[in-house]
Design an enzyme around this catalytic site. Structure first.
Site, short mmCIF file in Angstrom:
data_model
loop_
_atom_site.label_atom_id
_atom_site.label_comp_id
_atom_site.label_asym_id
_atom_site.label_seq_id
_atom_site.Cartn_x
_atom_site.Cartn_y
_atom_site.Cartn_z
N SER A 43 -41.24 19.95 44.29
CA SER A 43 -40.59 18.73 43.80
C SER A 43 -39.46 18.41 44.77
O SER A 43 -39.70 18.24 45.96
CB SER A 43 -40.11 18.93 42.36
OG SER A 43 -39.61 17.71 41.83
N HIS B 252 -43.95 16.28 43.03
CA HIS B 252 -43.59 15.30 42.01
C HIS B 252 -43.17 13.99 42.66
O HIS B 252 -42.39 13.99 43.62
CB HIS B 252 -42.43 15.81 41.14
CG HIS B 252 -42.77 17.01 40.33
ND1 HIS B 252 -41.82 17.88 39.85
CD2 HIS B 252 -43.97 17.50 39.90
CE1 HIS B 252 -42.41 18.84 39.17
NE2 HIS B 252 -43.70 18.63 39.18
N ASP C 170 -41.83 23.15 36.00
CA ASP C 170 -43.24 22.84 36.16
C ASP C 170 -43.85 23.79 37.18
O ASP C 170 -43.28 24.04 38.25
CB ASP C 170 -43.41 21.39 36.64
CG ASP C 170 -44.85 20.95 36.67
OD1 ASP C 170 -45.64 21.41 35.83
OD2 ASP C 170 -45.20 20.12 37.54
#
Length: 212
Positions: free
Chosen positions: A30, A57, A150
């Site tokens: 991310s 992301h 995540d």
């Protein structure tokens, strides 16, 4: 530093790599992930024998330039993932904005719309969970820089089904939350290494699997 499994964590890790099938490496990240993923891919030569997925992301309405940027940092061919395409050795596919990327039982890309709302998207957990169901011990999860958790659940699945989980260490990671969330799980991470050592570790792991 290498994190070893405690005795209880080995339960369920009975899968073996399948002869003749290429390992699949899923690189998830991310914030700070563009730099990190680029560093990893730059260390993989055109002869790398694993298939590679990169997932970062990104807002669903953002036009991602990640495939073009990463293509300039590696000898491997890089392209945005297409629904239904096979995951092939020596090729890199990038999860597109606005979609979750999953792996089908015959080791192909499946793209589904992610929608405008959280959880993080594309989802690292969905990718890693589907990858391990498709590939078992041939799945390798690499969790790089990023905020949030995540990837930790998906990495747990990879470990449980006999695959390998790699995370970068805190000293070489600009946003350590995603790797930390994996490390916090009980013994699911096989390797905690500096960013610059990830590529050489992948080369060794993939070569070892292909030799079986």
């Amino acid at each position: 530093m290498v994190v070893k499994d405690p005795p209880t964590a080995a339960k369920g890790r009975t899968a073996e790599p399948m002869a003749g099938r290429a390992p699949v490496v899923a690189i998830v990240c991310s914030s700070g992930g563009l730099h990190a993923a680029g560093r990893v891919l730059s260390g993989l030569s055109a002869t790398f024998a694993g298939a590679v997925i990169v997932l970062q992301h990104v807002s669903p309405d953002h036009r991602s330039m990640l495939p073009e940027i990463l293509a300039g940092r590696t000898e491997l061919p890089v392209a945005a993932a297409r629904d239904g395409q096979p995951l092939l050795p020596g090729r890199v596919v990038v999860a597109p904005a606005g979609h979750h990327l999953l792996v089908t039982g015959d080791v192909r890309v499946a793209l589904i719309m992610s929608g405008p709302l959280p959880p993080p998207r594309p989802s690292a957990d969905l990718l890693l969970a589907s990858l391990t169901l498709a590939c078992g011990a041939d799945a390798i999860a690499v969790v790089l820089s990023g905020e949030g958790s995540d990837g930790a659940t998906g990495a747990t699945a990879v470990h449980r089904f006999g695959g390998t989980v790699i995370v970068t260490d805190e000293a070489s990671t600009s946003h350590f939350s995603m790797p930390r969330a994996c490390i916090a799980r009980d013994g699911i991470v096989e390797h905690v290494v500096p960013l610059d050592q990830v590529a050489s570790l992948l080369i060794g792991l993939v070569a070892g699997r292909r030799a079986r």
